[in-house]
Design a protein around this motif. Sequence first.
Motif, PDB file in Angstrom:
ATOM      1  N   ILE A 138       0.827  -1.203   0.000  1.00 54.59           N
ATOM      2  CA  ILE A 138       0.000   0.000   0.000  1.00 54.59           C
ATOM      3  C   ILE A 138       0.861   1.253   0.000  1.00 54.59           C
ATOM      4  CG2 ILE A 138      -1.561   1.404   1.398  1.00 54.59           C
ATOM      5  CD1 ILE A 138      -3.064  -1.069   2.138  1.00 54.59           C
ATOM      6  N   THR A 153      -1.042  -5.351   3.769  1.00 53.64           N
ATOM      7  CA  THR A 153      -1.352  -4.339   4.774  1.00 53.64           C
ATOM      8  C   THR A 153      -1.039  -4.867   6.159  1.00 53.64           C
ATOM      9  OG1 THR A 153      -3.118  -2.982   5.723  1.00 53.64           O
ATOM     10  CG2 THR A 153      -3.747  -5.116   4.859  1.00 53.64           C
ATOM     11  N   TYR A 208      -6.737   2.705   4.809  1.00 57.27           N
ATOM     12  CA  TYR A 208      -6.077   2.029   3.698  1.00 57.27           C
ATOM     13  C   TYR A 208      -6.918   0.847   3.206  1.00 57.27           C
ATOM     14  CZ  TYR A 208      -1.801   4.671   4.556  1.00 57.27           C
ATOM     15  OH  TYR A 208      -0.884   5.679   4.690  1.00 57.27           O
TER      16      TYR A 208
END
Length: 226
Positions: free
Chosen positions: A59, A86, A93
């Motif tokens: 990310i 993640t 996010y």
Amino acid sequence: MSGAPVRVLLADDQPLVRAGLRVLMADTPGIEVVGEAGTGAEAVRLTGEAGPDVVVMDIRMPGMDGIEATRHITAGTSGARVLVLTTFDDDAYVYGALRAGASGFLVKDMALDDILAAIRVVAAGDALIAPGVTRRLIGAFVARPEARPGSGPAARARALPGVTDREREVMTLVGRGLSNAEIAAELFISVATVKAHVARLFGKLDARDRVHLVILAYDAGLVAPG
């Protein structure tokens, strides 16, 4: 897996992470690393050039981040699917990745076997919904008004056109995060029958994958958020 290997593109701004994954996957039958990207823009470009089946996407990357890169890839014509890396330390996010069309989420410290299994699941056209935290995050995501354009009582009243009662039952259980095997046991039907119902739901609702189907189940009020 039989047939051609799953073609994987690794997108992460940390060379050591990419190198580690590449080495570990090199000895894995049925998986082939076809490229590495250090930025989101490079991931988008290499997806078009290398033709991966799955992009394992970090990310946080400089310039174009993984969420924007995911949006470009899933909106394109390559057919590549995206697994987002993640640490779950920032829900924003994950919400962004869902909106961008990610087919699943991986935690960087997951066991290699779990990462490889997730890649195969996504390559097969399904989506990875990790137990626990991801289910809660999806529930929170769909509860956010800005994440659900066109939702509300009026939208729910016209939701799921053409979906049968049995398909609604299956969709509800998908929304609760159950696997096909768990759904089969719950409804006393075969796994093959569950797969057929899920495939029909994809077609009727224009759902890109299982994650999208989960969001639609929440949006239709079949599953309570949270």
